[in-house]
Write an enzyme that holds these catalytic residues in place. Structure first.
Site, PDB file in Angstrom:
ATOM      1  N   GLN A 122     -61.570  -6.189 -46.203  1.00  0.00           N
ATOM      2  CA  GLN A 122     -60.534  -7.093 -45.695  1.00  0.00           C
ATOM      3  C   GLN A 122     -59.156  -6.432 -45.637  1.00  0.00           C
ATOM      4  O   GLN A 122     -58.195  -7.067 -45.199  1.00  0.00           O
ATOM      5  CB  GLN A 122     -60.452  -8.365 -46.556  1.00  0.00           C
ATOM      6  CG  GLN A 122     -61.655  -9.280 -46.421  1.00  0.00           C
ATOM      7  CD  GLN A 122     -61.756  -9.982 -45.067  1.00  0.00           C
ATOM      8  OE1 GLN A 122     -60.784 -10.123 -44.339  1.00  0.00           O
ATOM      9  NE2 GLN A 122     -62.949 -10.430 -44.721  1.00  0.00           N
ATOM     10  N   CYS A 173     -71.259 -15.304 -44.044  1.00  0.00           N
ATOM     11  CA  CYS A 173     -72.652 -15.099 -44.420  1.00  0.00           C
ATOM     12  C   CYS A 173     -73.233 -16.314 -45.123  1.00  0.00           C
ATOM     13  O   CYS A 173     -74.432 -16.486 -45.194  1.00  0.00           O
ATOM     14  CB  CYS A 173     -72.766 -13.894 -45.349  1.00  0.00           C
ATOM     15  SG  CYS A 173     -71.691 -12.569 -44.851  1.00  0.00           S
ATOM     16  N   GLY A 191     -69.518  -2.712 -43.579  1.00  0.00           N
ATOM     17  CA  GLY A 191     -69.131  -2.885 -44.972  1.00  0.00           C
ATOM     18  C   GLY A 191     -70.325  -3.046 -45.900  1.00  0.00           C
ATOM     19  O   GLY A 191     -70.334  -2.517 -47.019  1.00  0.00           O
ATOM     20  N   THR A 192     -71.335  -3.763 -45.442  1.00  0.00           N
ATOM     21  CA  THR A 192     -72.494  -4.024 -46.300  1.00  0.00           C
ATOM     22  C   THR A 192     -73.203  -2.719 -46.646  1.00  0.00           C
ATOM     23  O   THR A 192     -73.482  -2.440 -47.823  1.00  0.00           O
ATOM     24  CB  THR A 192     -73.459  -4.999 -45.587  1.00  0.00           C
ATOM     25  OG1 THR A 192     -72.745  -6.201 -45.308  1.00  0.00           O
ATOM     26  CG2 THR A 192     -74.684  -5.296 -46.429  1.00  0.00           C
TER      27      THR A 192
HETATM   28  N1  PLP Z   1     -67.050  -7.307 -47.802  1.00  0.00           N
HETATM   29  C1  PLP Z   1     -66.176  -8.239 -47.400  1.00  0.00           C
HETATM   30  C2  PLP Z   1     -65.029  -8.571 -48.289  1.00  0.00           C
HETATM   31  C3  PLP Z   1     -66.327  -8.890 -46.188  1.00  0.00           C
HETATM   32  O1  PLP Z   1     -65.459  -9.827 -45.822  1.00  0.00           O
HETATM   33  C4  PLP Z   1     -67.417  -8.521 -45.371  1.00  0.00           C
HETATM   34  C5  PLP Z   1     -67.586  -9.208 -44.076  1.00  0.00           C
HETATM   35  O2  PLP Z   1     -68.452  -9.934 -43.793  1.00  0.00           O
HETATM   36  C6  PLP Z   1     -68.311  -7.536 -45.813  1.00  0.00           C
HETATM   37  C7  PLP Z   1     -68.098  -6.947 -47.033  1.00  0.00           C
HETATM   38  C8  PLP Z   1     -69.480  -7.109 -45.006  1.00  0.00           C
HETATM   39  O3  PLP Z   1     -69.076  -6.271 -43.949  1.00  0.00           O
HETATM   40  P1  PLP Z   1     -70.014  -6.054 -42.678  1.00  0.00           P
HETATM   41  O4  PLP Z   1     -70.014  -7.342 -41.921  1.00  0.00           O
HETATM   42  O5  PLP Z   1     -69.358  -4.954 -41.907  1.00  0.00           O
HETATM   43  O6  PLP Z   1     -71.351  -5.659 -43.175  1.00  0.00           O
END
Ligand code: PLP
Length: 375
Positions: free
Chosen positions: A180, A328, A71-72
């Site tokens: 989510q 995080c 996601g990031t």
């Molecule tokens: N956006 C949301 C709403 C999240 O809950 C998360 C999870 O940590 C992320 C982005 C980041 O995703 P990822 O852990 O796959 O980088």
């Protein structure tokens, strides 16, 4: 006491069927997907079948699905591309976004690449849509609107159709962090006015470190990682083959069982909410838990006392995993930026409980008993 895991918005346990699907690609099907001999072709076929499956489930075209590291990366890519490649010089977002969004827009703003406005958030955690329209109306520059679908800390859900339609009206680009909700709700991207969405398989019982970026076919951006020709020249680097297989399998399972899983998980959330109300005085809930809200997330405010101040720590030593905010930031002591943006009440301690298909009401009963002791 066995460990009780109620932090499924942070990450979820991998479904054994996902691991089973990944296993051949972790062992004998190890060929580089770019190699032209049979080993390579088998891997390539695995990836392209995964892409087709994901696209079909989200009602998108396979060419609109790019596999990423999560996601990031997907949000960083979409937001940066909207500013640098699509001419968006004004970013509209909210203070309750995930840091993947907040830190990216802050960087672009401080770097002088775009101006930045935050839309008002109502007391119940929903976006003030009138304020959003005013911001769009007033903007003299092309806008990027980046607003998440479901908030990972309080569970509030935004309406992608309403926001997307507003964006179309003002010729703005719309990115939504759907980390989510992909794997938790059905998507029909062909009929959803959105330019970019994101997904991350570890939020729905798939492996960590793999995600998707959906880019609407009408949008053309520059490559986000330069190098080889992987991901149709957009994201270079040897693909996370087994991760991609796992992403697709996890999404297939989630989609197949969506109705029944949702019912069970919503039941757990309701049960926890009622049990807390019945058993623990002075509690309240953040967001809109009985309204437009993620069925897996319950954010609770407990009265702050000498005992409850160390609530998360005390839950942890009792083998109960929950968090104060997003994973995080849960190690940092500055607290949650989302809760701060909403109420910032120093007399409260906030805990997010988030549920999955692997939780039971008996686990919730045990947590309530511990909460009664701790508080
Ligand atoms: N956006 C949301 C709403 C999240 O809950 C998360 C999870 O940590 C992320 C982005 C980041 O995703 P990822 O852990 O796959 O980088």
């Amino acid at each position: 006491m066995e460990r009780i895991y109620l932090d499924n918005a942070a990450t979820t346990a991998m479904d054994p069927l996902v691991l089973e699907a990944m296993m051949p690609y972790l062992t004998n099907r190890f060929g580089n997907p770019s190699s032209i001999y049979s080993y390579g072709r088998e891997s390539r076929m695995g990836i392209e079948n995964a892409r087709k499956s994901v696209a079909k489930l989200l009602h998108a075209h396979p060419a609109e699905i790019f596999f990423t590291s999560g996601g990031t990366e997907s949000s960083n890519t979409a937001i940066t591309a909207a500013v640098r490649d699509l001419g968006c010089k004004h970013i509209i977002s909210s203070k309750i976004e995930h840091h993947a969004t907040l830190h990216t827009i802050d960087y672009l703003h401080r770097n002088g690449e775009a101006s930045l406005s935050y839309v008002q958030v109502l007391e119940n955690g929903h976006i003030d849509l009138n304020d959003l329209e005013l911001l769009l109306q007033k903007s003299s520059e092309k806008c990027l609107v980046t607003l998440m679908h479901a908030n990972n800390e309080i569970g509030n859900i935004t309406n992608l159709h309403i926001i997307g339609t507003l964006c179309k009206k003002y010729d703005a680009i719309f990115h939504s962090d759907t980390v989510q909700t992909v794997g938790h709700f059905p998507f029909d991207l062909r009929n959803t006015p959105v330019d970019f969405i994101t997904g991350s398989s570890h939020k729905f019982h798939g492996p960590k470190g793999v995600g998707i970026l959906y880019i609407n076919e009408n949008i053309k951006i520059k490559p986000f990682i330069n190098g080889g020709s992987q991901e149709r020249n957009m994201r270079a680097g040897t693909e996370n083959l087994y991760g991609i297989i796992g992403f697709a399998k996890a999404l297939e399972i989630a989609s197949e069982n969506h109705e029944s899983d949702m019912k069970v998980i919503q039941g757990l959330k309701n049960y926890m909410k009622e049990s807390i109300e019945k058993n623990i005085d002075g509690t309240s809930f953040n967001g809109d838990p009985t309204g437009s809200s993620l069925y897996a997330v319950l954010s609770v405010n407990f009265q702050k006392t000498d005992k409850s101040e160390m609530l998360l720590f005390n839950l942890d030593i009792n083998n109960i995993c929950a968090s104060g905010g997003s994973a995080c930031t849960s190690g940092a002591d500055q607290g949650s930026h989302v809760i701060r943006a909403l109420n910032n009440d120093p007399t409260k301690v906030t805990v997010r409980f988030s549920f999955s298909k692997y939780n039971t009401t008996s686990e919730i009963d045990q947590v309530i008993e511990k909460l009664k002791e701790i508080i």
